[in-house]
Motif scaffolding. Structure first.
Motif, PDB file in Angstrom:
ATOM      1  N   LEU A   1      -5.548 -32.519   0.386  1.00  0.00           N
ATOM      2  CA  LEU A   1      -5.297 -31.077  -0.487  1.00  0.00           C
ATOM      3  C   LEU A   1      -6.104 -29.987  -0.070  1.00  0.00           C
ATOM      4  O   LEU A   1      -5.581 -28.990   0.132  1.00  0.00           O
ATOM      5  CB  LEU A   1      -5.536 -31.430  -1.827  1.00  0.00           C
ATOM      6  N   ALA A   2      -7.373 -30.453   0.306  1.00  0.00           N
ATOM      7  CA  ALA A   2      -7.974 -29.297   1.012  1.00  0.00           C
ATOM      8  C   ALA A   2      -7.410 -28.526   2.251  1.00  0.00           C
ATOM      9  O   ALA A   2      -7.543 -27.469   2.583  1.00  0.00           O
ATOM     10  CB  ALA A   2      -9.567 -29.940   1.363  1.00  0.00           C
ATOM     11  N   CYS A   3      -7.104 -29.678   2.998  1.00  0.00           N
ATOM     12  CA  CYS A   3      -6.374 -29.109   4.393  1.00  0.00           C
ATOM     13  C   CYS A   3      -5.128 -28.246   3.921  1.00  0.00           C
ATOM     14  O   CYS A   3      -4.750 -27.138   4.484  1.00  0.00           O
ATOM     15  CB  CYS A   3      -5.642 -30.356   5.148  1.00  0.00           C
ATOM     16  N   LYS A   4      -4.508 -28.720   2.894  1.00  0.00           N
ATOM     17  CA  LYS A   4      -3.196 -27.902   2.314  1.00  0.00           C
ATOM     18  C   LYS A   4      -3.567 -26.482   1.908  1.00  0.00           C
ATOM     19  O   LYS A   4      -2.798 -25.387   2.414  1.00  0.00           O
ATOM     20  CB  LYS A   4      -2.316 -28.642   1.449  1.00  0.00           C
ATOM     21  N   ASN A   5      -4.656 -26.482   1.105  1.00  0.00           N
ATOM     22  CA  ASN A   5      -5.051 -25.186   0.546  1.00  0.00           C
ATOM     23  C   ASN A   5      -5.547 -24.114   1.605  1.00  0.00           C
ATOM     24  O   ASN A   5      -5.476 -23.152   1.613  1.00  0.00           O
ATOM     25  CB  ASN A   5      -6.340 -25.606  -0.236  1.00  0.00           C
TER      26      ASN A   5
ATOM     27  N   LYS B   1      -3.918 -20.545   2.918  1.00  0.00           N
ATOM     28  CA  LYS B   1      -4.888 -19.342   3.121  1.00  0.00           C
ATOM     29  C   LYS B   1      -4.651 -18.680   4.344  1.00  0.00           C
ATOM     30  O   LYS B   1      -4.660 -17.574   4.462  1.00  0.00           O
ATOM     31  CB  LYS B   1      -6.091 -19.699   2.651  1.00  0.00           C
ATOM     32  N   PHE B   2      -4.068 -19.574   5.438  1.00  0.00           N
ATOM     33  CA  PHE B   2      -3.698 -19.117   6.689  1.00  0.00           C
ATOM     34  C   PHE B   2      -2.557 -18.455   6.613  1.00  0.00           C
ATOM     35  O   PHE B   2      -1.972 -17.753   7.702  1.00  0.00           O
ATOM     36  CB  PHE B   2      -3.845 -20.148   7.790  1.00  0.00           C
ATOM     37  N   GLY B   3      -1.808 -18.290   5.546  1.00  0.00           N
ATOM     38  CA  GLY B   3      -0.481 -17.648   5.357  1.00  0.00           C
ATOM     39  C   GLY B   3       0.721 -18.270   5.653  1.00  0.00           C
ATOM     40  O   GLY B   3       2.020 -17.893   5.690  1.00  0.00           O
ATOM     41  N   TYR B   4       0.545 -19.541   5.597  1.00  0.00           N
ATOM     42  CA  TYR B   4       1.954 -20.537   5.740  1.00  0.00           C
ATOM     43  C   TYR B   4       2.462 -21.005   4.248  1.00  0.00           C
ATOM     44  O   TYR B   4       1.537 -21.127   3.478  1.00  0.00           O
ATOM     45  CB  TYR B   4       1.455 -21.873   6.648  1.00  0.00           C
TER      46      TYR B   4
ATOM     47  N   VAL C   1       5.560 -25.291   1.383  1.00  0.00           N
ATOM     48  CA  VAL C   1       6.699 -26.536   1.644  1.00  0.00           C
ATOM     49  C   VAL C   1       6.647 -26.931   3.111  1.00  0.00           C
ATOM     50  O   VAL C   1       7.357 -28.051   3.316  1.00  0.00           O
ATOM     51  CB  VAL C   1       8.094 -25.744   1.388  1.00  0.00           C
ATOM     52  N   ILE C   2       6.301 -26.403   4.198  1.00  0.00           N
ATOM     53  CA  ILE C   2       6.122 -26.690   5.409  1.00  0.00           C
ATOM     54  C   ILE C   2       4.853 -27.822   5.574  1.00  0.00           C
ATOM     55  O   ILE C   2       4.897 -28.159   6.957  1.00  0.00           O
ATOM     56  CB  ILE C   2       6.443 -25.710   6.528  1.00  0.00           C
ATOM     57  N   PHE C   3       3.976 -27.610   4.778  1.00  0.00           N
ATOM     58  CA  PHE C   3       2.635 -28.332   5.094  1.00  0.00           C
ATOM     59  C   PHE C   3       3.008 -29.936   5.510  1.00  0.00           C
ATOM     60  O   PHE C   3       2.219 -30.312   6.337  1.00  0.00           O
ATOM     61  CB  PHE C   3       1.694 -28.262   3.913  1.00  0.00           C
ATOM     62  N   GLU C   4       3.744 -30.594   4.827  1.00  0.00           N
ATOM     63  CA  GLU C   4       4.107 -31.778   4.898  1.00  0.00           C
ATOM     64  C   GLU C   4       4.633 -32.368   6.132  1.00  0.00           C
ATOM     65  O   GLU C   4       4.338 -33.190   7.166  1.00  0.00           O
ATOM     66  CB  GLU C   4       5.126 -32.502   3.864  1.00  0.00           C
ATOM     67  N   ILE C   5       5.455 -31.423   6.896  1.00  0.00           N
ATOM     68  CA  ILE C   5       6.140 -31.516   8.202  1.00  0.00           C
ATOM     69  C   ILE C   5       4.920 -31.360   9.306  1.00  0.00           C
ATOM     70  O   ILE C   5       5.071 -32.277  10.017  1.00  0.00           O
ATOM     71  CB  ILE C   5       7.187 -30.534   8.230  1.00  0.00           C
TER      72      ILE C   5
ATOM     73  N   ASN D   1       6.115 -24.324  19.235  1.00  0.00           N
ATOM     74  CA  ASN D   1       7.452 -24.417  19.626  1.00  0.00           C
ATOM     75  C   ASN D   1       8.782 -24.631  18.811  1.00  0.00           C
ATOM     76  O   ASN D   1       9.866 -24.097  18.874  1.00  0.00           O
ATOM     77  CB  ASN D   1       7.607 -25.070  21.046  1.00  0.00           C
ATOM     78  N   ARG D   2       8.251 -25.445  17.909  1.00  0.00           N
ATOM     79  CA  ARG D   2       9.481 -25.886  16.920  1.00  0.00           C
ATOM     80  C   ARG D   2       9.750 -24.679  15.918  1.00  0.00           C
ATOM     81  O   ARG D   2      10.780 -24.554  15.298  1.00  0.00           O
ATOM     82  CB  ARG D   2       8.876 -26.978  15.882  1.00  0.00           C
ATOM     83  N   ASN D   3       9.080 -23.581  15.919  1.00  0.00           N
ATOM     84  CA  ASN D   3       9.288 -22.368  15.011  1.00  0.00           C
ATOM     85  C   ASN D   3       9.559 -22.607  13.599  1.00  0.00           C
ATOM     86  O   ASN D   3      10.667 -22.003  13.310  1.00  0.00           O
ATOM     87  CB  ASN D   3      10.609 -21.769  16.048  1.00  0.00           C
ATOM     88  N   ILE D   4       8.911 -23.465  13.123  1.00  0.00           N
ATOM     89  CA  ILE D   4       9.291 -23.599  11.525  1.00  0.00           C
ATOM     90  C   ILE D   4       8.065 -23.081  10.723  1.00  0.00           C
ATOM     91  O   ILE D   4       8.318 -22.989   9.481  1.00  0.00           O
ATOM     92  CB  ILE D   4       9.109 -25.057  11.299  1.00  0.00           C
TER      93      ILE D   4
END
Length: 150
Positions: free
Chosen positions: A102-106, A110-113, A116-120, A144-147
């Motif tokens: 969860l700390a990583c996700k937060n 904050k980095f602007g992502y 919903v794509i965090f799990e990917i 390169n995956r551009n997601i």
């Protein structure tokens, strides 16, 4: 703590602020489960060594986490590189703790992502770590995956 001690990090140049912010984020993730394991601290020290940050500065950052400003890296590669380190730190002790994830996700958000794509990204980094893929290759593969913004 004196007034100068409280604000001294504001006088760092942008590169120094970014490096200290990255180490701060690593500590935030490592401490999210309530304890700093030796292997986590060693990982943080190794990361600091790679950034040419003196170990005394690392100890100072650890002691003053709330005084280190959060900096969003300016380049995509730097942001993903940091996310890679954060996720690597999360699994380095062999225990994937939900609070660390969860700390990583937060930080990711904050980095602007988009959340919903965090799990990917999490799964892709964990897979690259399990395959012992070179970090630079894994980071470039994510870019390169551009997601990240789709």
């Amino acid at each position: 703590m004196g007034l100068f001690e409280k604000f001294k990090y504001q006088f760092d140049n942008q590169e120094s602020k970014a490096k200290k912010s990255h180490l701060r984020n690593l500590f935030i993730v490592a401490l999210a489960d309530g304890k700093l394991e030796n292997i986590e601290f060693e990982f943080i020290l190794h990361t600091a060594d790679n950034m040419y940050i003196d170990r005394s500065i690392v100890r100072e950052i650890h002691s003053n986490l709330n005084d280190i400003p959060f900096i969003v890296p300016t380049h995509e590669k730097q942001r993903i590189d940091q996310i890679y380190d954060l996720i690597h730190l999360t699994i380095i002790d062999g225990d994937i703790d939900d609070r660390e994830v969860l700390a990583c996700k937060n930080i990711f958000i904050k980095f602007g992502y988009r959340p919903v794509i965090f799990e990917i990204i999490l799964n892709q980094i964990m897979e690259s770590l399990s395959k012992k893929m070179i970090k630079e290759v894994a980071v470039q593969s994510i870019i390169n995956r551009n997601i990240l913004y789709n």
